[in-house]
Design an enzyme around this catalytic site. Structure first.
Site, mmCIF file in Angstrom:
data_model
loop_
_atom_site.group_PDB
_atom_site.id
_atom_site.type_symbol
_atom_site.label_atom_id
_atom_site.label_comp_id
_atom_site.label_asym_id
_atom_site.label_seq_id
_atom_site.Cartn_x
_atom_site.Cartn_y
_atom_site.Cartn_z
ATOM 1 N N VAL A 37 4.521 0.044 -0.417
ATOM 2 C CA VAL A 37 3.467 0.505 0.495
ATOM 3 C C VAL A 37 2.346 1.265 -0.216
ATOM 4 O O VAL A 37 1.290 1.509 0.362
ATOM 5 C CB VAL A 37 4.085 1.389 1.610
ATOM 6 C CG1 VAL A 37 4.494 2.753 1.072
ATOM 7 C CG2 VAL A 37 3.137 1.529 2.798
ATOM 8 N N TYR A 38 2.534 1.634 -1.488
ATOM 9 C CA TYR A 38 1.491 2.361 -2.236
ATOM 10 C C TYR A 38 0.439 1.375 -2.718
ATOM 11 O O TYR A 38 0.746 0.472 -3.471
ATOM 12 C CB TYR A 38 2.078 3.081 -3.453
ATOM 13 C CG TYR A 38 3.150 4.103 -3.180
ATOM 14 C CD1 TYR A 38 3.344 4.663 -1.929
ATOM 15 C CD2 TYR A 38 4.000 4.511 -4.204
ATOM 16 C CE1 TYR A 38 4.341 5.593 -1.700
ATOM 17 C CE2 TYR A 38 4.992 5.454 -3.986
ATOM 18 C CZ TYR A 38 5.165 5.980 -2.732
ATOM 19 O OH TYR A 38 6.156 6.915 -2.512
#
Length: 311
Positions: free
Chosen positions: A50-51
């Site tokens: 998700v980064y």
């Protein structure tokens, strides 16, 4: 060096946070930080699929991709301990078997490797049966795509249940826990979760170890505004308790001739169960204080004084 739980992973007791790679640290800056970290004996890098999806124009996976290109350019995959996660990316949400199997392939491709060392369930997906999650993560280990699996943001009750399921089914059990924990955010970990982690031999790798930067000492009354996306989060700690903590940190830092950042990480490092706090650096200049926190030895009285200030 410190061992992660019951694994054979020995690391410097500092887990370099990769959330900034491709976000507040561009690729050149990220490569420079990673080079300096490795040169100082660091090897353990934390990232997630998700980064940094939260950045306009990003879709997630940017951090993994930067880390993968760095390892490819340096030819050092075998020297790096990689932790990544599944569960929070909007296009790979949750930890169902289908999501886990697709997400790990995506992460491996971005990282340019055929395995990761530690694969986390990024949060407890309560919409998926826990047995399905445990079995899916166990398959990832059985197929050699991850060496070990771990949990982040689990309650003690759900974590205990996941460990029981894994043991009953004879599949890979969680070996590590990544909780939100630092000197000014303690209630979530200390107590039943900490007791469970210690009893089960889990390696604890706290995130937000510096409380969004508050525990670096940059956020004080009358101080210049800090140019950081986390400034709003850090500022909320500047109350009477936060001021007591900063005063205690200042005293200990002065006694050791070191930084408030190093003292904050050193306090966290000696808490029961903790192996390696996670902290990120968006520039090489920020790295020495983090590295100092991995080796600074506080006295018992200093640890007690810091804990009391934060109580």
């Amino acid at each position: 060096m410190a061992r992660i739980g019951t694994t054979d992973l020995d690391v410097l007791p500092l887990n370099l946070g990769g959330n900034v790679f491709g976000w507040t640290a561009d690729e050149d800056a990220s490569f420079a930080v990673l080079d300096a970290f490795a040169a100082a004996g660091g090897s353990f890098v934390d990232t997630a699929d998700v980064y940094s999806e939260w950045v306009p124009g990003h879709e997630g996976g940017e951090s993994e991709a930067v880390l993968g290109r760095w390892m490819g350019a340096r030819g050092n995959r075998a020297d790096v301990v990689i932790a990544t996660k599944v569960g929070k990316l909007s296009t790979r949400r949750g930890t169902s078997r289908d999501v886990v199997r697709a997400a790990v392939e995506d992460s491996l491709k971005r990282l340019g490797t055929d395995y990761v060392d530690l694969y986390y369930a990024h949060e407890d997906d309560q919409e998926t049966p826990l047995e399905e999650t445990v079995v899916a993560l166990g398959e990832v280990v059985a197929e050699g795509k991850a060496r070990y699996v771990a949990a982040s943001n689990f309650s003690p009750e759900r974590l205990a249940e996941a460990l029981r399921i894994a043991d009953d089914l004879g599949v890979a059990r969680f070996v590590a826990l990544q909780p939100h924990y630092n000197l000014v955010h303690r209630d979530e970990y200390e107590g039943p979760l900490q007791e469970l982690a210690v009893r089960e031999g889990l390696g604890v790798l706290p995130y937000s170890s510096l409380a969004s930067g508050f525990l670096t000492g940059k956020y004080r009354d009358g101080a210049d505004a800090v140019d950081s996306p986390r400034a709003g989060s850090a500022g909320r700690y500047l109350d009477d308790r936060g001021r007591r903590v900063l005063a205690a940190l200042d005293e200990v830092a002065a006694a050791h001739g070191t930084s408030v950042t190093a003292v904050s990480l050193a306090w966290l490092r000696v808490q029961p169960g903790v192996v390696a706090p996670i902290a990120s650096a968006r520039s090489v200049a920020q790295l020495p204080d983090l590295l100092a926190g991995a080796t600074l030895a506080l006295t018992d009285d200093e640890v007690v004084a810091l804990s009391a200030a934060a109580s």
